[in-house]
Design an enzyme around this catalytic site. Sequence first.
Site, PDB file in Angstrom:
ATOM      1  NE  ARG A  60      -1.998  -2.195   3.081  1.00 45.48           N
ATOM      2  CZ  ARG A  60      -2.492  -2.664   4.363  1.00 45.48           C
ATOM      3  NH1 ARG A  60      -3.595  -1.894   5.024  1.00 45.48           N
ATOM      4  NH2 ARG A  60      -1.853  -3.542   5.025  1.00 45.48           N
TER       5      ARG A  60
ATOM      6  N   GLY B 132       2.773 -15.250   6.440  1.00 46.15           N
ATOM      7  CA  GLY B 132       1.997 -14.646   7.817  1.00 46.15           C
ATOM      8  C   GLY B 132       3.159 -14.624   8.884  1.00 46.15           C
ATOM      9  CB  THR B 133       2.611 -12.358  12.002  1.00 46.96           C
ATOM     10  OG1 THR B 133       1.355 -12.829  12.079  1.00 46.96           O
ATOM     11  CG2 THR B 133       2.487 -10.936  11.111  1.00 46.96           C
TER      12      THR B 133
ATOM     13  CD  GLU C 228      -5.258 -10.602  12.670  1.00 45.74           C
ATOM     14  OE1 GLU C 228      -5.317  -9.621  11.643  1.00 45.74           O
ATOM     15  OE2 GLU C 228      -4.992 -10.869  13.920  1.00 45.74           O
TER      16      GLU C 228
ATOM     17  CG  ASN D 184      -0.704  -0.764   7.187  1.00 44.62           C
ATOM     18  OD1 ASN D 184       0.391  -1.713   7.333  1.00 44.62           O
ATOM     19  ND2 ASN D 184      -1.650  -0.936   7.899  1.00 44.62           N
TER      20      ASN D 184
ATOM     21  CE  LYS E  74      33.447  24.036  -3.837  1.00 38.78           C
ATOM     22  NZ  LYS E  74      34.154  23.362  -5.220  1.00 38.78           N
TER      23      LYS E  74
ATOM     24  CE1 TYR F 289      30.765  29.414  -5.306  1.00 41.85           C
ATOM     25  CE2 TYR F 289      32.449  30.098  -6.672  1.00 41.85           C
ATOM     26  CZ  TYR F 289      31.987  28.924  -5.805  1.00 41.85           C
ATOM     27  OH  TYR F 289      32.364  27.723  -5.910  1.00 41.85           O
TER      28      TYR F 289
ATOM     29  CB  SER G 286      33.207  46.754  -4.412  1.00 41.47           C
ATOM     30  OG  SER G 286      32.972  47.027  -3.259  1.00 41.47           O
TER      31      SER G 286
ATOM     32  NE  ARG H 191      40.216  51.161 -10.906  1.00 44.91           N
ATOM     33  CZ  ARG H 191      40.173  51.540  -9.473  1.00 44.91           C
ATOM     34  NH1 ARG H 191      39.713  50.515  -8.835  1.00 44.91           N
ATOM     35  NH2 ARG H 191      40.581  52.715  -9.222  1.00 44.91           N
TER      36      ARG H 191
HETATM   37  C1  UD1 Z   1      -1.107  -7.652  12.104  1.00 44.35           C
HETATM   38  C2  UD1 Z   1      -1.766  -8.608  13.360  1.00 44.35           C
HETATM   39  C3  UD1 Z   1      -2.802  -7.799  13.859  1.00 44.35           C
HETATM   40  C4  UD1 Z   1      -2.539  -6.529  14.242  1.00 44.35           C
HETATM   41  C5  UD1 Z   1      -1.890  -5.688  13.270  1.00 44.35           C
HETATM   42  C6  UD1 Z   1      -1.204  -4.404  14.176  1.00 44.35           C
HETATM   43  C7  UD1 Z   1      -1.447 -10.903  12.660  1.00 44.35           C
HETATM   44  C8  UD1 Z   1      -2.086 -12.287  12.045  1.00 44.35           C
HETATM   45  N1  UD1 Z   1      -2.052  -9.809  12.579  1.00 44.35           N
HETATM   46  O1  UD1 Z   1      -1.924  -7.449  11.160  1.00 44.35           O
HETATM   47  O2  UD1 Z   1      -3.583  -8.646  14.748  1.00 44.35           O
HETATM   48  O3  UD1 Z   1      -3.701  -5.861  14.925  1.00 44.35           O
HETATM   49  O4  UD1 Z   1      -0.658  -6.455  12.923  1.00 44.35           O
HETATM   50  O5  UD1 Z   1      -0.591  -3.615  12.829  1.00 44.35           O
HETATM   51  O6  UD1 Z   1      -0.365 -10.881  12.993  1.00 44.35           O
HETATM   52  N2  UD1 Z   1       5.127  -9.614   8.183  1.00 44.35           N
HETATM   53  C9  UD1 Z   1       6.172 -10.512   7.823  1.00 44.35           C
HETATM   54  N3  UD1 Z   1       5.999 -11.597   7.131  1.00 44.35           N
HETATM   55  C10 UD1 Z   1       4.569 -11.851   6.859  1.00 44.35           C
HETATM   56  C11 UD1 Z   1       3.553 -11.294   7.091  1.00 44.35           C
HETATM   57  C12 UD1 Z   1       4.060  -9.971   7.809  1.00 44.35           C
HETATM   58  O7  UD1 Z   1       7.408 -10.229   7.975  1.00 44.35           O
HETATM   59  O8  UD1 Z   1       4.507 -13.049   6.277  1.00 44.35           O
HETATM   60  C13 UD1 Z   1       5.506  -8.364   8.931  1.00 44.35           C
HETATM   61  C14 UD1 Z   1       5.264  -7.160   8.010  1.00 44.35           C
HETATM   62  O9  UD1 Z   1       6.278  -6.613   7.314  1.00 44.35           O
HETATM   63  C15 UD1 Z   1       4.881  -6.177   8.996  1.00 44.35           C
HETATM   64  C16 UD1 Z   1       4.273  -6.939  10.127  1.00 44.35           C
HETATM   65  O10 UD1 Z   1       4.875  -8.349   9.883  1.00 44.35           O
HETATM   66  O11 UD1 Z   1       5.961  -5.647   9.524  1.00 44.35           O
HETATM   67  C17 UD1 Z   1       2.767  -6.951  10.163  1.00 44.35           C
HETATM   68  O12 UD1 Z   1       2.150  -7.483   9.140  1.00 44.35           O
HETATM   69  P1  UD1 Z   1       0.929  -6.877   8.367  1.00 44.35           P
HETATM   70  O13 UD1 Z   1       0.815  -7.648   7.251  1.00 44.35           O
HETATM   71  O14 UD1 Z   1       1.048  -5.727   8.249  1.00 44.35           O
HETATM   72  O15 UD1 Z   1      -0.117  -7.320   9.588  1.00 44.35           O
HETATM   73  P2  UD1 Z   1      -1.616  -6.741   9.833  1.00 44.35           P
HETATM   74  O16 UD1 Z   1      -2.488  -7.425   8.834  1.00 44.35           O
HETATM   75  O17 UD1 Z   1      -1.522  -5.449   9.808  1.00 44.35           O
HETATM   76 CA    CA Z   2       0.139  -3.690   9.621  1.00 42.68          CA
END
Ligand code: UD1
Ligand code: CA
Length: 454
Positions: free
Chosen positions: A15, A77-78, A153, A226, A349, A364, A403, A438
Site C-alpha cells: 500500500r 504470515g506473521t 483478525e 501501511n 563552497k 561567490y 568591490s 583595471r
Molecule cells: C497484524 C496482526 C493484527 C494487528 C496488526 C497491527 C497478525 C495475524 N495480525 O496484522 O492482529 O492488529 O498487525 O498492526 O499478526 N510480516 C512479515 N511476514 C509475513 C507477514 C507480515 O514479516 O508473512 C510483517 C510485515 O512486514 C509487518 C508486520 O509483519 O511489519 C505486520 O504485518 P501486516 O501484514 O501489516 O499485518 P496486519 O494485517 O496489519
Molecule cells: Ca500492519
Amino acid sequence: MDSTAIVLAAGQGTRMKSKLPKVLHKVAGIPMLEHVLNTLEKAGVKRKIVVLGHGAELIQEWLPEGIEVVYQWEQLGTGHAVLQAERLLQGVSGNVMVVCGDTPLLQKVTLENLQERHITSQAQVTILTAVISDPQGYGRIIRENNQIKAIIEEKDAKDQEKAIREINTGTYCFTADFLINNLAKLTNTNAQGEYYLTDLIKLAVEEGLKVEGFVLDDIQESLGINNRIQLAEAEKVLHLRALEKLMLEGVTIMDPSSTYIGCAVEVGADSIIYPGTILEGKTVIGQDCLIGPGVRIVDSTIGSNSQIQNAVILESKVGNNCSIGPFAYLRPGTILEDNVKIGDFVEIKKSVIGRGSKVPHLSYIGDAFLGEKVNVGCGTITCNYDGKNKHITRIEDGAFIGSNTNLIAPVKVGKNAVIGAGSTINKDVPANALGIAREKQKNIPDWAKGTKDN
Ligand code: UD1
Ligand code: CA
C-alpha cells in the site's frame, strides 16, 4: 533488561506503492525500522533479530552492525515470519519480544512497561493492546470476564467482533519456552490462508496458560504505517515530540506548526527558532542563537550566539557569534570561524573563513582559505574553475578586497594587502601591497554635447 526481540520486516508494504521497502521509508529523517531498533536498544533489549524478505538486500545494506538477520522468502504470515527465527531462539531463556518494523511511534517506556507486566503477571504471553475509535483493519482482542481469550483478525471477524474497539498493536512479550514450543503448531486455516502469530493466544488459553494484556495510554503509539497518509501522520507526531523535547530543554519555538526539526538534532538553551525553519540530519546548534525565518540547515554545526536568517546551510561548520543571511547559501565543506559575517546573496563552497572576516554582499567564495579579519567587498568572485580543474584562492589576514573583484585561482593575496575595486587579479599580491588591475579612466571633454536634445 537482558532480552531478545524479533522485528518483523519481511512484508512488501504494497500500500506504500513504492520501489523502496516499507521499513526504509523515513520518518523524521530516519528509516522507520531504525526508529524501532533504536527504541528496542533504549529499552535495554540486547539481541535484535530482524526478519527480512521483500527488499532484503537494500535493508541489509543499511542495517546497523550487531543486528541478526533471518529470511522469510515467502510471506506466509506473521507466525511463519517468527518461525524463521526458530533456530536462533534455541537455548534462549527469559523473554522474547515481537515487534513490527512499521510501528515507529512506539516508545521505550512502553516496551519497558510491557516487559514488566509480563514478568509480574507471570503470563506466557503479554499483548500490547489499544482502545481506539476506528479499529478497522486491526486484530480484535476477545475477552471473557476481562481475560483475553483470543485475537480475531478483521477478515475472520463476525460483525459483533468487529464492533470491539480494543485492538492488537502487533507488539508482544513472550516467555521464550512458550514461543519456541508452540510456533510450529500454528496452522493456516483462516480467511487469509496465513500462519497467524496471533493464534498463539488461543493456543495458550487452550493449554490453560496465562495470557495478559497491557493497554496503551497513548494510542498514537499503536500506529502501524501501511500507506503514505499514515506515514505523514507519524511524521507529524515524531516532529511534535522532537519539538516538545527541545522546548522543555529551553529552546523557544515560535510556531511549532511551521517548524521541522529532525529527532537527531540538538539545540542549545535560549536559542530562538523563527517560523519556517527546517533542521535536519545530525545538526547541532549552540545556545542563544536566532535561527530563521526561512532557514534550512542539514548535517551542520552552529556555535553559540549566532544569527541565521533566510539561508540554506549544508554539511558546514559555523562558529560562535556569526551572522549569516538573509539569502545566503553555505555549501558542503564550509567552515566559518568565530565572529564571521556572511551577508545577503553570498554563496560559499568548501572554504574556510577566518575569525572576524566579512563577506557582506553578493559574492561567490569557492575553494578558498581566508585568514582573520579579511574584508571581501561587494561582488567579489573567486574564479575557482577553469573548465577542467578547481583551484585554490588564499587571502591572508587583514587583506581588503575592493568591490567587484575577480580572483582568478590559483592566486594568493598577502597579509594586509589591498585590492582596488573592479580588479581582475591573476597574479599573487604580496603582503601590504596594493593590487590594482583595471583600465585607467579617461574623460573625453564635451563628448555628450549634441548627442542629446539639450
Ligand atoms: C497484524 C496482526 C493484527 C494487528 C496488526 C497491527 C497478525 C495475524 N495480525 O496484522 O492482529 O492488529 O498487525 O498492526 O499478526 N510480516 C512479515 N511476514 C509475513 C507477514 C507480515 O514479516 O508473512 C510483517 C510485515 O512486514 C509487518 C508486520 O509483519 O511489519 C505486520 O504485518 P501486516 O501484514 O501489516 O499485518 P496486519 O494485517 O496489519
Ligand atoms: Ca500492519
